[in-house]
Design an enzyme around this catalytic site. Structure first.
Site, PDB file in Angstrom:
ATOM      1  CB  CYS A   1      -0.946  -0.003   1.186  1.00 21.91           C
ATOM      2  SG  CYS A   1      -2.150  -1.325   1.071  1.00 21.91           S
TER       3      CYS A   1
ATOM      4  CG  HIS B   1      -3.204   3.483   2.018  1.00 21.95           C
ATOM      5  ND1 HIS B   1      -3.542   3.078   0.747  1.00 21.95           N
ATOM      6  CD2 HIS B   1      -3.307   2.380   2.811  1.00 21.95           C
ATOM      7  CE1 HIS B   1      -3.840   1.781   0.767  1.00 21.95           C
ATOM      8  NE2 HIS B   1      -3.705   1.341   2.006  1.00 21.95           N
TER       9      HIS B   1
ATOM     10  CG  ASN C   1      -6.527  -0.811   0.873  1.00 26.46           C
ATOM     11  OD1 ASN C   1      -5.864  -0.356  -0.060  1.00 26.46           O
ATOM     12  ND2 ASN C   1      -5.991  -1.280   1.987  1.00 26.46           N
TER      13      ASN C   1
END
Ligand SMILES: CC(C)(COP(=O)(O)OP(=O)(O)OC[C@H]1O[C@@H](n2cnc3c(N)ncnc32)[C@H](O)[C@@H]1OP(=O)(O)O)[C@@H](O)C(=O)NCCC(=O)NCCS
Length: 317
Positions: A102, A242, A272
């Protein structure tokens, strides 16, 4: 973004969960899924790069380098970046994939900026994207509700103005392997009947441990980058966090003291998308951005990896 929308309501029919649980614990309402046979992550990345080239009126032959942050490459090798470069006509570029889960886009963005700063290269495309649906176990309610598919990209060029990537802190800690990983299919555990039977080809996550780590560390590096660049709640125009969990985003915003209306957020629509979240936020919010805006980007992810980047936006949309 792929067209197919996987809603919380649909997930209710697949695993024992509720729209209410997912929304209150994560902030996610729906995510996109890339459907169809032989559709790798490069499909989304190619579309993103083509629309970037068109929008910026850039000849693909002028591109020097393409860096693709992803953990769901089309194949173990060759790099998906090679496939993307050829597909978009970037015949003079060299290209490679970068694996930092990520945090991948921030790692790739700062790497790309360094190539520009070296003076050797004039046009670098940085892509972040993942097809998380290809490595999710849709019987595991603790992971399949969180992730989605998507890709986005940016073009980096030299400038004499004080804009672009100004400062950053990047970190990693391999002990995070225990809490967030995919064991099967690598060189340690190549694919076998056993790895398939034990569902080792999908994401394993200890959510609470990852949550604790993320809340502390993402906020900490964001605060450090802010402090050493004299960024305060008054002069930060946007926090670009994020998109893993709304509660983690809120905690980071609180730590840096940024009001909610200055926090980019699209987790409710995309979930996500791993390396895709930050370029997709820039895409969604581009029209609101002005030249000179101060953006504080922050991410964390598998590895563990984490980091924060201070970007001064380079143009008016
Ligand atoms: C995954 C996450 C949303 C889970 O939320 P949580 O509040 O920590 O929940 P827990 O894991 O403690 O589980 C609480 C309960 O909910 C249950 N649960 C887990 N997933 C569920 C779901 N989809 N629907 C309903 N219940 C669920 C658990 O089984 C547990 O039940 P129990 O108390 O009976 O054992 C949260 O930990 C998280 O976001 N972690 C960070 C993940 C992340 O950011 N990953 C990406 C890294 S880039």
């Amino acid at each position: 973004m792929p067209d197919y929308v996987l809603t919380n309501k649909e997930l209710e029919k697949m695993v024992e969960t509720t729209d209410e649980w997912i929304t209150s614990r994560t902030g996610i309402k729906e995510r996109r899924i890339l459907k169809g046979k032989n559709q790798g992550v490069s499909v989304m990345a190619i579309e993103a790069v083509n629309s970037l080239l068109k929008k910026t009126d850039t000849d693909p032959k002028e591109i020097d380098l393409i860096i693709f942050a992803t953990i769901t490459a089309d194949m173990t090798f060759p790099a998906s970046a090679n496939i993307i470069a050829t597909a978009v006509g970037a015949t003079h570029a060299f290209s490679y994939d970068l694996s930092a889960a990520c945090s991948g886009f921030l790692y790739a963005l700062t790497t790309g900026a360094s190539f520009i700063e070296s003076g050797r290269y004039k046009k670098v495309i940085v892509i972040g994207g993942d097809k998380m649906s290809s490595i999710l176990d849709y019987t595991d309610r603790t992971t399949c509700i969180i992730f989605g598919d998507g890709a986005g990209c940016v073009l980096l060029e030299p400038t004499t103005e004080e804009v672009g990537v100004i400062d950053y802190i990047l970190k990693s800690d391999g002990s995070g392997e225990n809490y967030l990983h995919m064991k099967g299919g690598g060189s340690r555990m190549p694919a076998s009947h056993e790895t398939v039977d034990n569902r080792l080809h999908s994401v394993y996550q200890e959510g609470a441990a990852v949550y604790k780590f993320a809340v502390t560390n993402m906020a900490e590096v964001a605060a450090q980058v802010a402090e050493r660049n004299h960024l305060t709640k008054e002069n930060i125009d946007w926090l670009v966090p994020h998109q893993a969990n709304k509660r983690i985003i809120d905690a980071t915003a609180n730590r840096v003291g940024i009001a909610e209306d200055k926090v980019m957020m699209n987790i409710e629509r995309y979930g996500n998308t791993t390396a895709g979240t930050i370029p997709l936020l820039l895409w969604d919010y581009e029209k609101k951005l002005k030249k000179g805006d101060n953006l504080l980007m922050a991410a964390f992810g598998g590895g563990f990896t984490w980091g924060a980047v201070y970007v001064k936006w380079a143009y008016n949309s």
